[in-house]
Write an enzyme that holds these catalytic residues in place. Structure first.
Site, mmCIF file in Angstrom:
data_model
loop_
_atom_site.group_PDB
_atom_site.id
_atom_site.type_symbol
_atom_site.label_atom_id
_atom_site.label_comp_id
_atom_site.label_asym_id
_atom_site.label_seq_id
_atom_site.Cartn_x
_atom_site.Cartn_y
_atom_site.Cartn_z
ATOM 1 C CG ASP A 118 16.656 -26.018 -144.573
ATOM 2 O OD1 ASP A 118 16.771 -24.803 -144.303
ATOM 3 O OD2 ASP A 118 17.517 -26.849 -144.266
ATOM 4 C CG PHE A 157 20.403 -31.559 -138.781
ATOM 5 C CD1 PHE A 157 20.394 -31.164 -140.108
ATOM 6 C CD2 PHE A 157 20.288 -32.903 -138.494
ATOM 7 C CE1 PHE A 157 20.290 -32.094 -141.132
ATOM 8 C CE2 PHE A 157 20.191 -33.841 -139.506
ATOM 9 C CZ PHE A 157 20.189 -33.437 -140.830
#
Length: 180
Positions: free
Chosen positions: A103, A152
């Protein structure tokens, strides 16, 4: 029960296994005769690494690290902490970090720099998921199964507050679950 918390499934178990087989074949070709050290970054890498190992047809060794930059939330704290280091001497070794997701990139950049300092012969990164939109540092994975949108996601090792890792697929978590 858990599926009620999932907005949509992005990748089925079959999709993930197929991509993992392809990556295993690539690692087999790239590391034949080299006996690389695969370092799983716990906890999220466990399902991916377990599946990947089945599809690598050359000698490899494995080790694990526990590294944290999230501390329970949905965004990185920015602080990388090593909670468990590798047991293997990596000097002169070809090392491949196995990650569930990249990420911000902070964790992997920190580990890559640390292992270069420890004189690994080479340091590569293999990840199930890459989220380039989330990147805060300059690092790219060497092996990527999927590029994903900035959502997410949970499942197949990916968690929210230590839950959902056991889902056999990867899906987008409903916002109302993590915004409570």
């Amino acid at each position: 029960m858990l599926e009620n918390d999932i907005k949509k499934v992005l990748y089925s178990e079959e999709d993930i296994i197929l991509k993992t087989k392809e990556l295993g074949a690539k690692l087999t070709a790239d590391y034949a005769g080299k006996n690389p050290l695969l370092v799983g970054v716990l906890k999220g890498s466990v399902p991916f690494m377990a599946e990947l190992l089945k599809h690598i047809d050359t000698h490899v060794e494995i080790d694990f690290m526990v590294v944290s930059s999230y501390h329970g939330g949905t965004t990185s704290s920015g602080e990388v902490k090593i909670l468990k280091d590798v047991d293997t001497n990596i000097e002169g070794r070809d090392v491949i970090f196995i990650e569930d997701i990249i990420d911000t990139g902070r964790t992997l950049k920190y580990l890559r720099d640390m292992f270069k300092y420890r004189q690994a012969n080479s340091v590569k990164v293999a990840t199930l998921f890459d989220k380039p939109e989330g990147r805060l540092v300059d690092i790219d994975a060497d092996y990527v199964c999927y590029d994903i949108p900035n959502e997410f996601i949970v499942g197949f090792g990916l968690d929210y507050a230590e839950n959902y890792r056991n889902l056999p697929y990867v899906g987008v978590l409903k916002e109302e679950i993590y915004s409570k």
